[in-house]
Design a protein around this motif. Structure first.
Motif, short mmCIF file in Angstrom:
data_model
loop_
_atom_site.label_atom_id
_atom_site.label_comp_id
_atom_site.label_asym_id
_atom_site.label_seq_id
_atom_site.Cartn_x
_atom_site.Cartn_y
_atom_site.Cartn_z
N GLU A 32 0.86 -1.17 0.00
CA GLU A 32 0.00 0.00 0.00
C GLU A 32 0.91 1.23 0.00
OE1 GLU A 32 -2.70 0.30 3.32
OE2 GLU A 32 -3.44 2.24 2.62
N ASN A 34 1.32 3.94 1.35
CA ASN A 34 1.04 4.86 2.46
C ASN A 34 2.27 5.06 3.32
OD1 ASN A 34 1.12 2.33 3.56
ND2 ASN A 34 -0.69 2.54 4.83
N LYS A 285 4.45 0.57 9.42
CA LYS A 285 4.58 1.84 8.69
C LYS A 285 4.05 3.00 9.51
CE LYS A 285 3.14 -0.02 4.66
NZ LYS A 285 2.34 0.00 3.44
MG MG Z 1 -0.86 -1.37 6.25
#
Ligand code: MG
Ligand code: ATP
Ligand code: MG
Length: 569
Positions: A32, A34, A285
């Motif tokens: 992802e 992000n 993350k």
């Molecule tokens: Mg994640």
């Protein structure tokens, strides 16, 4: 290495090829966007790309961008860069958002088949109706809406008629299932947020399980490798793949073909493996982003960060990381790997690949008294003690050199093998020197060592093999180039910073000494390095020219790792 690695994933793949179930292996790595990738992702990258390469198949890089607002094109670029740095190239770069139209059509089909419905329950109510591990859930009062009503409502969700959170599309599976993931999971939610790839085109976004399963199917992925926390999601993954069945409905993915993308829907198989957890590391993350956003580190590529960017800037090598992943293998066993294992893999690679140089970090002046004051010569040094292909370099030498302050002791501790008053030591590549005089200032601090050189002890001379206890490195004072040297250490001072059972937040375990900036003196051939060039500074450790700040006329080096594991707990 397909022939040597015998883990259960490769075993399944071999069987699928042998039985003719598959003729080609297709995998994907689906981050992802992000945040930047971290050391844990290296495992998923090496597995997916590595396995595809070994079996002559291919691997896609797919950006799983179904959460607008948190995702950013900066992270997309960072992810691409990191995957390439690790040594892999994707077959296709895809985005889950490339398939938004496919997901929408698939949802309409599920509604038409009576397998999905629009629900008006709020998020809190959905949670309440869902039940628990021991209690079955209850059906939503909206579960029995007619197909027509569901089609109408879902089309209006898509047209943007309803407020965020006011409705969801849910799969109609089984509210009494023992697997909570099958209790009518949401397939779509309303979110009027601009998307990094599709802008304002969509007010609704698919949920992860639905989008992920169908993306795998769209790309013809044969083996969908993911981490163990998705094991309980596998029945839902299979439900989505089977009930939508893209292979039987080409009209559903016409938009992908129209967009010029290759489409070859198939039925993928999900296989789970255990995550990589490393001691002294954070592999979330969200927490890594917190370190950056709160200014606790100097950005995502701070050499203390266990992001791939950080490890790269620190001087860790792709081959060292790949070696770690290969050594650890794949299993379903969860464990925490000792950080020292990672360091050892990097050391092993650097020992073989890093040319040697000399640098002095804490200089003490050593003057050779029996050479003329203007003496100057060029010595030839091998760049690597075990590999002649590294060639040689010229090292300037004059009668005054810097040595490491800790290589001299006025009152030596027991077993000290370096220089002491009246003692002898070999100056690497120069010969044996004897400390005749220790010059001090008024405060008693040592300013200079005055030494005599045994000219018969130089290489090629009759006394060259004479034994002395130690050999030390040096840099010619007249030729030395001053450098900024950044000494890095582990970012956390406890093995499990994430473990908050002691009542302390992980933030409190940050090691304040993980970065120390000092000065060093380099031989000219070290200063004159390209950014990201890696060296072993003899007896000191492995260092890399900082990829951002280093310039040959203003050198900046980062310590990657010490020569041996010296980390005291
Ligand atoms: Mg994640
Ligand atoms: P985070 O929780 O830090 O956001 P994530 O798992 O959500 O991480 P993704 O971008 O979704 O991050 O991960 C992409 C892929 O990398 C997934 O297939 C995921 O399973 C895998 N992955 C993430 N962390 C690890 C890890 N520690 N070990 C092995 N694989 C991992
Ligand atoms: Mg994830």
């Amino acid at each position: 290495r397909a022939d040597v690695q015998r883990d259960f994933v490769r075993q399944i793949i071999r069987e699928d090829l042998a039985s003719g179930k598959h003729h080609a292996i297709r995998t994907r790595f689906p981050p992802e966007p992000n945040g930047y990738l971290h050391i844990g992702h290296a495992k998923a990258i090496c597995l997916n790309f590595g396995i595809a390469r070994e079996f002559g198949g291919w691997c896609n890089l797919r950006l799983d961008d179904t959460n607008p607002g948190k995702e950013d094109p900066e992270f997309v670029e960072g992810i691409k860069d990191d995957v390439r740095w690790l040594g892999y190239e994707w077959h296709d770069l895809r985005h889950a958002s490339d398939y938004f139209d496919v997901f929408y059509r698939a949802a309409l089909k599920l509604i038409e088949d009576g397998k999905a419905y629009v629900d008006d329950l709020s998020a809190d109510e959905v949670r309440e109706y869902r039940g628990t591990l021991t209690e079955p859930g209850r059906n939503s009062p909206y579960r029995d809406r007619s197909i027509e009503e569901n089609l109408d409502l879902f089309r209006r969700m898509r047209a943007g008629e309803f407020a965020d959170g006011s409705k969801t599309l849910r799969a109609k599976i089984d509210m009494a299932s023992g697997n909570i993931n099958l209790r009518d999971p949401a397939l779509y939610r309303i979110r009027k947020v601009a998307h990094q790839n599709t802008g304002d085109a969509w007010p609704i976004y698919p949920m992860y399980d639905f989008a992920h399963a169908l993306s795998d199917a769209m790309e013809g992925i044969t083996h969908s490798l993911c981490t163990l926390e998705f094991e309980d999601h596998r029945p839902l993954y299979d439900w989505c793949v089977d009930n939508v069945d893209l292979t039987a409905h080409p009209a559903m993915w016409q938009s992908v073909v129209d967009a010029g993308l290759e489409a070859r829907p198939a039925k993928p198989r999900q296989i789970e493996f255990s995550r990589l957890n490393l001691s002294y590391c954070i592999t979330s993350k969200r927490k890594l982003a917190q370190l950056v956003n709160e200014g606790l580190v100097d950005g995502w590529d701070d050499p203390r960060m266990n992001t791939l960017r950080g490890l790269r800037r620190r001087g860790f090598t792709p081959a060292g990381l790949r070696l770690l992943i290969e050594r650890l293998g794949i299993s379903k066993q969860n464990s925490v790997i000792d950080y020292a294992l990672l360091e050892n893999c990097v050391r092993e690679d650097l020992d073989a690949t890093a040319p040697r140089r000399m640098a002095v970090l804490d200089p003490l002046k050593l003057t050779i008294t029996n050479l003329p004051g203007n003496h100057e010569e060029t010595l030839t040094f091998a760049n690597h003690p075990k590999d002649e292909s590294f060639g040689t370099r010229e090292v300037p030498f004059a009668g005054t050199v810097w040595i490491e302050r800790e290589d001299f002791a006025e009152v030596p501790p027991k077993g000290f093998k370096r220089l002491v008053p009246g003692g002898e030591v070999r100056l690497r590549g120069v010969g044996i020197v004897k400390c005749e005089e220790v010059v001090k200032d008024a405060a008693g601090d040592v300013l200079e060592l005055r030494c005599s050189l045994d000219t018969e002890s130089r290489s090629g001379m009759p006394g060259a093999d004479r034994k002395v206890k130690g050999t030390i490195h040096w840099v010619s004072a007249r030729h030395a180039v001053a450098a900024e040297v950044r000494m890095y250490d582990r970012l956390f001072n406890v093995p499990a910073p994430d473990d908050e059972s002691d009542g302390k937040s992980w933030i409190e375990h940050i090691n304040p000494d993980a970065k120390r900036v000092g000065r060093g003196w380099l031989e000219p051939a070290a200063a004159n390095a390209e950014p990201e060039q890696r060296f072993q500074f003899e007896r000191l450790g492995y260092f890399v020219a900082d990829r951002v700040d280093h310039r040959p006329d203003a050198p900046v080096f980062n310590r990657t790792v010490t020569l041996r594991d010296t980390w005291a707990k």
